[in-house]
Motif scaffolding. Structure first.
Motif, PDB file in Angstrom:
ATOM      1  N   THR A 182      11.697   0.620   7.320  1.00  0.00           N
ATOM      2  CA  THR A 182      12.649   1.362   6.486  1.00  0.00           C
ATOM      3  C   THR A 182      14.079   0.903   6.738  1.00  0.00           C
ATOM      4  O   THR A 182      14.905   0.934   5.811  1.00  0.00           O
ATOM      5  N   ILE A 190      13.236   8.536   1.386  1.00  0.00           N
ATOM      6  CA  ILE A 190      12.064   9.417   1.435  1.00  0.00           C
ATOM      7  C   ILE A 190      11.148   9.081   2.598  1.00  0.00           C
ATOM      8  O   ILE A 190      10.716   9.969   3.324  1.00  0.00           O
ATOM      9  N   PRO A 191      10.816   7.799   2.833  1.00  0.00           N
ATOM     10  CA  PRO A 191       9.913   7.543   3.951  1.00  0.00           C
ATOM     11  C   PRO A 191      10.565   7.503   5.330  1.00  0.00           C
ATOM     12  O   PRO A 191       9.845   7.614   6.324  1.00  0.00           O
ATOM     13  N   SER A 219      -1.048   5.340   5.814  1.00  0.00           N
ATOM     14  CA  SER A 219       0.229   5.678   5.206  1.00  0.00           C
ATOM     15  C   SER A 219       1.219   4.539   5.363  1.00  0.00           C
ATOM     16  O   SER A 219       1.915   4.157   4.420  1.00  0.00           O
ATOM     17  N   TRP A 277       2.912   1.976   2.533  1.00  0.00           N
ATOM     18  CA  TRP A 277       4.343   1.705   2.397  1.00  0.00           C
ATOM     19  C   TRP A 277       4.582   0.201   2.296  1.00  0.00           C
ATOM     20  O   TRP A 277       5.369  -0.261   1.465  1.00  0.00           O
ATOM     21  N   SER A 336       1.717   7.003  -0.011  1.00  0.00           N
ATOM     22  CA  SER A 336       2.110   6.908   1.396  1.00  0.00           C
ATOM     23  C   SER A 336       2.792   8.196   1.822  1.00  0.00           C
ATOM     24  O   SER A 336       2.517   8.758   2.879  1.00  0.00           O
ATOM     25  N   SER A 337       3.684   8.685   0.951  1.00  0.00           N
ATOM     26  CA  SER A 337       4.424   9.910   1.254  1.00  0.00           C
ATOM     27  C   SER A 337       3.482  11.116   1.331  1.00  0.00           C
ATOM     28  O   SER A 337       3.594  11.966   2.220  1.00  0.00           O
ATOM     29  N   THR A 356       1.515  11.137   4.572  1.00  0.00           N
ATOM     30  CA  THR A 356       2.350  11.535   5.714  1.00  0.00           C
ATOM     31  C   THR A 356       2.527  13.040   5.742  1.00  0.00           C
ATOM     32  O   THR A 356       2.373  13.687   6.789  1.00  0.00           O
ATOM     33  N   GLN A 386       6.238  17.219  -0.039  1.00  0.00           N
ATOM     34  CA  GLN A 386       5.588  15.923  -0.237  1.00  0.00           C
ATOM     35  C   GLN A 386       4.201  16.090  -0.847  1.00  0.00           C
ATOM     36  O   GLN A 386       3.817  15.361  -1.746  1.00  0.00           O
ATOM     37  N   THR A 417       4.710  15.244  -5.065  1.00  0.00           N
ATOM     38  CA  THR A 417       4.525  13.819  -5.310  1.00  0.00           C
ATOM     39  C   THR A 417       3.400  13.500  -6.298  1.00  0.00           C
ATOM     40  O   THR A 417       3.527  12.544  -7.070  1.00  0.00           O
ATOM     41  N   ILE A 438      13.088  16.633  -0.065  1.00  0.00           N
ATOM     42  CA  ILE A 438      12.371  15.813   0.911  1.00  0.00           C
ATOM     43  C   ILE A 438      13.386  14.968   1.672  1.00  0.00           C
ATOM     44  O   ILE A 438      13.197  14.633   2.838  1.00  0.00           O
TER      45      ILE A 438
END
Lengths: 144, 549, 240
Positions: B48, B100-101, B130, B134, B181-182, B185, B220, B224, B270
């Motif tokens: 990230t 977000i991530p 997850s 990403w 992915s979100s 998590t 999330q 999402t 988020i």
């Protein structure tokens, strides 16, 4: 080979069982017959409401008995209800918007002969007269 | 008053374990196939932060383009189409690949199980999945940039997004993958908080960081999926012209906006809730005082998550939704400001008469309080219909969301990074240079974005390539500010990376924190704690106690 | 919400002979905690499915509001001619098929829970067969639509007295029809895959009263697939 460690429910009780499941199945099939039969009558705008109500009863039966929510910890049921709740919020606000719009065209707007006439908000079920779709090529020249 | 202990053992510190999560196993496979939440957190951190760098480069390009009316960067002409791509990619990368991530994937992944006294998250393999999702999403997004790039704005409004050339389909597919992915998590964190708390830790004994991340995870999981279906519908409209969003074939463009913002408004929560979660840790620790109003902050976190779902129409006041819907959404938007206000008040009360020390994390936390106050209040201007009609789609909006997303969330993220750096790496960074970077951050951020409030209220539209001459001085000021931000980030990177050259001898608890992650070694051993910790204190109890191990 | 305090005096994943349950993951204190957590995780995933499909339901509902006449006319094309009157035969049969498959699924879970290996396999296989029947009927329905040109978006090619090509609304209806039943069908297909995996493991003897988590979780998935169809059926097949 059975061991003494049961991985569910305190006291290792088995909830549910073939009898309850079979009874539930017959209830669900009966409700299916009811909803199909109800569809052959016309209750006007209540049609959709009745159909969805019966569907909801069926869904609740599937959830409570087949999916064990009646005997599980409440958190699982709360999760399911939360999902439907937020879906309901989405639907409700969108319908609030869509049903309260005033779709009038400006009276003095030029070049409106080829436009699709706006739906008549006083007669929502009356559809505008159909007209042929424009051929697709408009998009090639319009952007860039 | 220097309280932080920078190196060496203190009385009561256990002997430093030789093997920790970083060196116990080695080799590419041991990282690529790890299910250790700490390693996954580090990988997310690296990923990230790379995305942050990429998004930051696009930001610098945007600001460089706006420096002069000639729109030349180092002699190269930037066209309007290229400029559209710059701000679209800046937004898309920052929102979907970074903000977000980042905190959930990196800091939370690392710290949450430790704070709960757990060995790992509930579903460690899902955690790794997850992360790989990403990666896949990031590769798809970067590919779409290289192949053709998107110029629709990160909001993909129809009908432009359904008819323009450019790799919209690939980019939306990338976002779809990132969405999952979100979701995974968030799912993991909810299950972990429900089920893996240490013995003796009830819901109201958890650190407030956990409450904040739990609230984030709720959003999330619930919001999402709607983004997912929105993107699918967008792709189908683009490829098959199904007639849902494009009015020429019978669709409703406002419907797209409803679908899009139903996710994207909760999405901004988020983004902010994890930042607030970090601040709830930094402030009591560096004020050496129990948090004021623990339950209020906990309830405010959850209610912020839930109320965030009923205000999305405030992004659409002038888009064409009905007047009734507009009024309802505006009223609800005032409601959503209340929990945030409660939290700011409580943090300030925590600091009041506290024993405050101004280490780097605290400097970032204090910056947060000021920048979030501005960001939040300017949101009220935008939520009020009569003012929003003038301010919408101007630089005022741009300034508002940068104050909350960057001035608040990123500030908190950097503060949290400094705070937990000793825990994650076992090294203390250079405190003086960290403090300098914090001050430069605050100056640079305000220099960049405060002028944009003025630009917006004077009429400068957002996403515009050209502007009136009278706006140029403020644009220049803002661009120079962006360089100061760059300087601060470069300094922070240098400070933190330089610390890695030192040996790993940071103490278990350099800040005197009261949460469970400080009860284990820095860095932690692979299975987190030698023995299952049992919670004995109330949260944030700073009363002096006998040190026993 | 209560804390889950692992009872240190419970078996904690070990049976009386001190043997270790091979499926016990060590970040959980007990098998019970692990099972409860897995179930919670599955429910959270299912709620994302509800919201995913729910978005399509909302879109469908709003489009129905926009083109009520066209949608009602298009609905008629989902019915078959039975004894001279329109009746949603395929839809109704599919509904019953899925309900029965939900029953066979939960009976399979019950059998795994009570250490009846052969019955477990039998019920799981039955569920797969019923799912295949469902997909078969879907295939018949789809081929009729293809034949009639009732297709989504730019592929829409139907010309008849009631559904005039070029009017907004019809292509959109069939777009939603194919999207929703198609996405549902994909979930049924994935379900068949998961059930086949379960059959393989059940025959190997993996499941017992000490560990039947995968059967339970796939069962939950299957019931959600059924639940989605329970709502799909009236909205598509019973509106007139």
């Amino acid at each position: 080979m059975s061991t003494e460690t049961h991985t569910h429910a305190e006291g290792a009780k088995h909830h549910g069982g073939p009898l309850i499941y079979t009874a539930n199945l017959f209830a669900l099939m009966f409700l299916t017959v009811v909803t199909v039969a109800a569809a052959s009558f016309n209750f006007g705008s209540a049609n959709v409401v009745i159909a969805l109500a019966i569907a909801s009863v069926k869904a609740i039966l599937v959830g409570l008995f087949f999916m064990h929510l009646l005997w599980d910890k409440p958190v699982n049921a709360i999760i399911l209800i939360a999902g439907f709740l937020f879906l309901g919020i989405f639907l409700m606000f969108d319908f609030l918007d869509v049903t309260s719009r005033n779709n009038y065209l400006p009276r003095n707007m030029p070049n409106m002969e080829n436009a699709t006439p706006a739906p008549d908000s006083m007669n929502p079920l009356k559809t505008p007269a159909p007209r042929p779709l424009d051929p697709a090529p408009a998009k090639a020249e319009e952007h860039k | 008053m220097e309280r932080a202990v920078t190196s060496g053992a203190r009385i009561g510190d256990r002997p430093r374990p030789k093997k920790n999560y970083l060196n116990e196993t080695r080799g590419f496979k041991s990282w690529a196939l790890t299910v250790d939440h700490k390693r996954i957190g580090i990988m997310y951190l690296v990923g990230t932060l790379c995305a942050f760098l990429l998004g930051g480069i696009f930001a610098l390009l945007v600001r460089l383009t706006l420096l002069t009316p000639a729109h030349k960067i180092f002699g190269l002409q930037v066209t309007a189409e290229t400029y559209n791509r710059f701000f679209t990619l800046h937004g898309a990368v920052m929102v979907f690949l970074f903000i977000i991530p980042s905190i959930p994937g990196s800091l939370t992944n690392f710290v949450l199980p430790l704070m709960l006294g757990a060995k790992d998250v509930a579903f460690p393999r899902l955690n790794l999945a997850s992360f790989y999702l990403w990666i896949v999403g990031a590769v798809m997004a970067v590919s779409s940039m290289i192949i053709g790039a998107v110029d629709t704005g990160w909001t993909f409004y129809t009908p432009y997004s359904t008819t323009t050339s450019g790799t919209v389909t690939l980019m939306t597919a990338a976002v779809f993958v990132l969405g999952f992915s979100s979701i995974f998590t968030g799912l993991n964190f909810i299950a972990t908080v429900h089920k893996l708390r240490a013995p003796g830790m009830g819901w109201f004994d958890m650190p407030l960081f956990v409450w904040g991340m739990y609230s984030t995870a709720l959003i999330q999981v619930l919001a999402t999926p709607v983004l997912g279906i929105t993107l699918v519908l967008l792709m189908l409209e683009r490829v098959f012209q199904i007639g849902i969003f494009d009015s020429r074939i019978g669709g409703d463009p406002v419907l797209f906006q409803h679908f899009f913002w139903f996710y994207s408004h909760p999405a901004v929560y988020i983004m902010i809730l994890p930042g607030m979660a970090i601040i709830s840790e930094l402030i009591p620790t560096f004020s050496r005082k129990t948090i004021f109003g623990y339950r209020a902050i906990a309830y405010a976190s959850v209610s912020l998550a839930l109320v965030s779902f009923i205000v999305w129409g405030h992004h659409m006041f002038v888009a064409g939704q009905s007047q009734l819907a507009t009024v309802v959404f505006s009223a609800l938007t005032f409601l959503v400001a209340i929990p945030s206000g409660v939290k700011v008040f409580n943090w300030l009360c925590t600091m009041y008469q506290g024993n405050i020390s101004l280490e780097t994390p605290m400097l970032y936390a204090i910056s947060f309080l000021m920048l979030f106050a501005i960001g939040g209040l300017t949101g009220i201007f935008l939520g009020t219909l009569s003012t929003d009609v003038h301010l919408t789609d101007t630089y005022f909006v741009v300034a508002h969301f940068h104050y909350v997303m960057m001035g608040s969330t990123v500030t908190a993220f950097i503060g949290g990074l400094y705070y937990w750096w000793p825990k994650m790496t076992g090294r203390m960074y250079s405190e003086k240079w960290g403090q300098v970077s914090a001050v430069i951050w605050f100056i640079g951020f305000n220099a960049t974005f405060l002028p944009q409030f003025i630009l917006g209220s004077r009429g400068m539209p957002r996403r515009y390539y050209n502007y009136l001459d009278q706006f140029q001085p403020l644009h220049v000021f803002s661009t120079v500010g962006s360089w100061i931000i760059g300087l601060s980030l470069f300094m922070s990177a240098a400070v933190l990376l330089a610390s890695l050259r030192k040996p790993a001898d940071a103490p278990d608890n350099p800040w005197g924190g009261t949460t469970l992650e400080w009860q284990t070694s820095s860095p932690p051993i692979t299975h987190n704690f030698e023995d299952q910790p049992v919670l004995e204190n109330e949260p944030y109890d700073y009363r002096p106690k006998a040190v026993t191990h | 919400m209560s804390t889950t305090l692992p009872d240190i005096h419970s078996h904690g994943g070990h049976d009386e002979h001190g043997e270790h349950n091979p499926y016990h993951q060590h970040h959980f204190a007990t098998m019970e905690q692990q099972f409860d957590t897995s179930k919670l995780g599955m429910w959270l995933f299912l709620v994302t499915e509800i919201l995913l499909f729910g978005g399509l339901f909302v879109g469908f509902g709003l489009m129905q509001h926009r083109y009520p006449q066209q949608f009602i006319e298009a609905h008629e094309h989902l019915k078959q001619n039975i004894f001279g009157r329109p009746f949603p035969l395929y839809g109704t049969i599919n509904t019953l098929v899925l309900l029965i498959s939900s029953w066979t699924m939960v009976m399979g879970v019950n059998a795994a829970q009570t250490d009846q290996k052969k019955k477990t396999v039998r019920y799981l296989v039955l569920t797969i067969l019923l799912a295949c029947v469902f997909l078969g009927i879907k295939y018949v329905e789809y081929s009729h639509k293809f034949h009639d040109g009732l297709l989504p978006g730019i592929f829409y090619a139907h010309q008849s007295e009631d559904l005039i090509k070029g009017t907004h609304g019809y292509a959109t209806f069939f777009a939603f029809y194919f999207m929703m039943t198609g996405l549902h069908g994909i979930h049924v297909l994935v379900g068949i895959g998961l059930l086949s995996w379960l059959v393989m493991r059940a025959r190997r003897g993996d499941f017992s009263s000490a560990y039947y988590t995968p059967v339970d979780l796939v069962g939950l998935y299957w019931h959600i697939v059924d639940m989605i169809w329970i709502y799909l059926f009236p909205l598509y097949y019973l509106i007139s």
